[in-house]
Design a protein around this motif. Structure first.
Motif, PDB file in Angstrom:
ATOM      1  N   MET A   1      12.277  36.811  -6.049  1.00 11.19           N
ATOM      2  CA  MET A   1      12.503  36.961  -7.067  1.00 11.19           C
ATOM      3  C   MET A   1      12.668  35.661  -8.159  1.00 11.19           C
ATOM      4  SD  MET A   1      14.814  39.698  -9.580  1.00 11.19           S
ATOM      5  CE  MET A   1      14.318  39.161 -11.836  1.00 11.19           C
ATOM      6  N   VAL A   2      14.037  34.925  -7.311  1.00 15.03           N
ATOM      7  CA  VAL A   2      14.255  33.459  -8.361  1.00 15.03           C
ATOM      8  C   VAL A   2      12.936  32.368  -7.263  1.00 15.03           C
ATOM      9  CG1 VAL A   2      15.633  31.433  -7.593  1.00 15.03           C
ATOM     10  CG2 VAL A   2      16.700  34.179  -7.741  1.00 15.03           C
ATOM     11  N   ALA A   3      12.141  32.824  -6.217  1.00 12.30           N
ATOM     12  CA  ALA A   3      11.056  31.781  -6.876  1.00 12.30           C
ATOM     13  C   ALA A   3      10.373  31.825  -7.840  1.00 12.30           C
ATOM     14  CB  ALA A   3      10.713  32.008  -5.256  1.00 12.30           C
ATOM     15  N   ALA A   4       9.510  34.081  -7.821  1.00 11.86           N
ATOM     16  CA  ALA A   4       9.280  33.872  -8.462  1.00 11.86           C
ATOM     17  C   ALA A   4       8.968  33.327 -10.113  1.00 11.86           C
ATOM     18  CB  ALA A   4       8.431  35.022  -8.955  1.00 11.86           C
ATOM     19  N   ALA A   5      10.050  33.384 -10.205  1.00  6.14           N
ATOM     20  CA  ALA A   5      11.226  32.686 -11.585  1.00  6.14           C
ATOM     21  C   ALA A   5      10.662  31.363 -11.898  1.00  6.14           C
ATOM     22  CB  ALA A   5      12.718  32.983 -11.572  1.00  6.14           C
ATOM     23  N   LEU A   6      10.689  30.337 -10.824  1.00  5.05           N
ATOM     24  CA  LEU A   6      10.961  28.783 -10.361  1.00  5.05           C
ATOM     25  C   LEU A   6       9.680  28.920 -10.745  1.00  5.05           C
ATOM     26  CD1 LEU A   6      13.507  27.770  -8.365  1.00  5.05           C
ATOM     27  CD2 LEU A   6      13.790  27.753 -10.830  1.00  5.05           C
ATOM     28  N   LEU A   7       8.615  29.477 -10.022  1.00  7.56           N
ATOM     29  CA  LEU A   7       7.584  29.275 -10.195  1.00  7.56           C
ATOM     30  C   LEU A   7       7.057  29.756 -11.828  1.00  7.56           C
ATOM     31  CD1 LEU A   7       6.366  30.655  -6.860  1.00  7.56           C
ATOM     32  CD2 LEU A   7       6.072  28.139  -7.515  1.00  7.56           C
ATOM     33  N   LEU A   8       7.243  30.834 -12.571  1.00  4.22           N
ATOM     34  CA  LEU A   8       6.800  31.121 -13.990  1.00  4.22           C
ATOM     35  C   LEU A   8       7.356  29.849 -14.945  1.00  4.22           C
ATOM     36  CD1 LEU A   8       5.843  33.080 -15.525  1.00  4.22           C
ATOM     37  CD2 LEU A   8       7.997  33.924 -15.347  1.00  4.22           C
ATOM     38  N   ILE A   9       8.646  29.743 -14.729  1.00  7.26           N
ATOM     39  CA  ILE A   9       8.421  28.157 -15.779  1.00  7.26           C
ATOM     40  C   ILE A   9       8.179  27.164 -15.790  1.00  7.26           C
ATOM     41  CG2 ILE A   9      10.944  26.917 -15.647  1.00  7.26           C
ATOM     42  CD1 ILE A   9      12.664  28.716 -14.797  1.00  7.26           C
ATOM     43  N   ALA A  10       7.844  27.055 -13.830  1.00  8.31           N
ATOM     44  CA  ALA A  10       6.646  25.994 -14.088  1.00  8.31           C
ATOM     45  C   ALA A  10       5.739  26.065 -13.884  1.00  8.31           C
ATOM     46  CB  ALA A  10       6.640  25.257 -12.033  1.00  8.31           C
ATOM     47  N   ALA A  11       4.880  26.843 -14.067  1.00 11.87           N
ATOM     48  CA  ALA A  11       3.415  27.520 -14.535  1.00 11.87           C
ATOM     49  C   ALA A  11       3.431  27.464 -15.903  1.00 11.87           C
ATOM     50  CB  ALA A  11       2.944  29.197 -14.540  1.00 11.87           C
ATOM     51  N   LEU A  12       4.563  27.746 -17.139  1.00 14.07           N
ATOM     52  CA  LEU A  12       4.580  27.787 -19.007  1.00 14.07           C
ATOM     53  C   LEU A  12       4.946  26.149 -18.757  1.00 14.07           C
ATOM     54  CD1 LEU A  12       6.498  30.883 -19.019  1.00 14.07           C
ATOM     55  CD2 LEU A  12       4.356  30.974 -19.616  1.00 14.07           C
ATOM     56  N   GLY A  13       5.159  25.734 -18.235  1.00 20.03           N
ATOM     57  CA  GLY A  13       5.834  24.122 -18.006  1.00 20.03           C
ATOM     58  C   GLY A  13       4.781  23.360 -18.157  1.00 20.03           C
ATOM     59  N   GLY A  14       3.097  24.253 -17.412  1.00 19.45           N
ATOM     60  CA  GLY A  14       2.416  23.156 -17.375  1.00 19.45           C
ATOM     61  C   GLY A  14       0.599  23.596 -18.278  1.00 19.45           C
ATOM     62  N   ILE A  15       1.424  25.000 -18.948  1.00 18.08           N
ATOM     63  CA  ILE A  15       0.769  24.794 -19.964  1.00 18.08           C
ATOM     64  C   ILE A  15       1.135  24.216 -20.801  1.00 18.08           C
ATOM     65  CG2 ILE A  15       0.092  26.728 -21.622  1.00 18.08           C
ATOM     66  CD1 ILE A  15      -0.012  28.963 -18.963  1.00 18.08           C
ATOM     67  N   TRP A  16       2.204  24.381 -21.296  1.00 16.08           N
ATOM     68  CA  TRP A  16       2.852  23.082 -22.262  1.00 16.08           C
ATOM     69  C   TRP A  16       2.587  21.790 -22.332  1.00 16.08           C
ATOM     70  CZ3 TRP A  16       5.875  18.659 -22.062  1.00 16.08           C
ATOM     71  CH2 TRP A  16       6.525  18.374 -23.490  1.00 16.08           C
ATOM     72  N   TRP A  17       2.304  21.241 -20.967  1.00  9.83           N
ATOM     73  CA  TRP A  17       1.951  19.742 -20.214  1.00  9.83           C
ATOM     74  C   TRP A  17       0.410  20.213 -21.002  1.00  9.83           C
ATOM     75  CZ3 TRP A  17      -1.628  17.911 -17.134  1.00  9.83           C
ATOM     76  CH2 TRP A  17      -2.507  16.685 -16.807  1.00  9.83           C
ATOM     77  N   PHE A  18      -0.249  20.712 -20.951  1.00  8.15           N
ATOM     78  CA  PHE A  18      -1.815  21.104 -20.983  1.00  8.15           C
ATOM     79  C   PHE A  18      -1.569  20.573 -22.549  1.00  8.15           C
ATOM     80  CE2 PHE A  18      -6.215  22.332 -21.428  1.00  8.15           C
ATOM     81  CZ  PHE A  18      -6.873  21.991 -19.808  1.00  8.15           C
ATOM     82  N   GLN A  19      -1.475  21.228 -23.175  1.00  8.61           N
ATOM     83  CA  GLN A  19      -1.601  21.448 -24.422  1.00  8.61           C
ATOM     84  C   GLN A  19      -0.774  20.751 -25.393  1.00  8.61           C
ATOM     85  OE1 GLN A  19      -3.024  25.081 -26.951  1.00  8.61           O
ATOM     86  NE2 GLN A  19      -4.611  24.374 -24.908  1.00  8.61           N
ATOM     87  N   LYS A  20       0.433  20.014 -25.064  1.00  9.11           N
ATOM     88  CA  LYS A  20       0.314  18.624 -25.812  1.00  9.11           C
ATOM     89  C   LYS A  20      -0.393  17.444 -26.210  1.00  9.11           C
ATOM     90  CE  LYS A  20       4.353  15.409 -25.180  1.00  9.11           C
ATOM     91  NZ  LYS A  20       5.376  14.573 -24.493  1.00  9.11           N
ATOM     92  N   GLY A  21      -0.843  17.793 -27.025  1.00  6.01           N
ATOM     93  CA  GLY A  21      -1.668  16.667 -28.393  1.00  6.01           C
ATOM     94  C   GLY A  21      -2.708  17.347 -27.493  1.00  6.01           C
TER      95      GLY A  21
END
Length: 238
Positions: A1-21
């Motif tokens: 569950m901890v690993a999934a939570a960390l991967l989820l945060i990383a995935a959302l961060g990737g979307i934010w990076w993709f959307q930035k600007g």
């Protein structure tokens, strides 16, 4: 569950990076006139899509020991899938009809684009190829988007949310919202259209249990808009 939570945060961060600007980048791309600069931008988008969507899916599923989810619907999804109406009794017949319908839809869409000169939904005019050399980039972009976005938004994100919260439904709804928001550069009409398409893809995935089917349908939809329509419009001769 901890690993999934960390991967989820990383995935959302990737979307934010993709959307930035993203809006600013699309405006600058729309203003480009020379073919070389446009082709370079297409290459950049392909690389960013691979880094944001494809790489996290492959690495994340491998780390979780769930790489088989690419071929078989995860055990977290059948409960919500059971609430969806069945399409056909036979799985093979169902997939055959879906593929045939997708190909037929591509052909019908191409005819309508030629005869009725229909406009695409959303502000994607800058993405349409302007010359023959851009057609291959539009085709690769269509395949990349269809494969990576379906793997990410229809499988990976919902699976991570289901593993963290135990609620696959929240994962599918949240992924659908993010999928639509990711296309905000197309304007509100484009966001509405892509959200609707995402809802259809989600339903198809849950009803068929087959990720490759929704990938194929998504690819054909994009090819129709970014390749077939411009070709019928004469861009192949430029």
């Amino acid at each position: 569950m901890v690993a999934a939570a960390l991967l989820l945060i990383a995935a959302l961060g990737g979307i934010w990076w993709f959307q930035k600007g993203d809006l600013g980048e699309y405006r600058r791309f729309s203003a480009l006139n020379d073919g070389h600069s446009r082709r370079m931008r297409f290459r950049l988008w392909l690389a960013r899509s691979a880094l944001t969507f494809l790489l996290p899916v492959l690495v994340g599923l491998a780390l979780l020991g769930r790489i088989d989810a690419l071929a078989v619907m995860p055990g977290e999804f059948p409960t919500i899938a059971a609430a969806m109406p069945p399409i056909f009794d036979s799985g093979e017949a169902m997939q055959g009809m879906l593929v045939g319908g997708a190909v037929g839809g591509l052909a019908v869409g191409a005819v309508l684009a030629r005869v009725m000169k229909r406009r695409t939904l959303g502000n994607i005019s800058a993405l349409l190829p302007r010359e023959r050399r851009e057609l291959k980039y539009a085709a690769v972009l269509s395949v990349m988007a269809g494969v990576t976005e379906e793997a990410f938004f229809r499988l990976y994100l919902p699976l991570l949310v289901a593993m963290v919260t135990g609620q696959a439904g929240i994962g599918f709804v949240g992924s659908l919202v993010l999928f639509g928001a990711m296309h905000r550069y197309q304007g509100w009409v484009g966001v509405a259209a892509t959200t609707a398409l995402g809802a259809v893809m989600t339903g198809l995935y849950l009803m068929t249990g087959s990720l490759w089917v929704v990938m194929l349908v998504h690819v054909l939809v994009d090819l129709n808009g970014l390749v077939v329509t411009p070709v019928l419009g004469g861009v192949w001769r430029k």
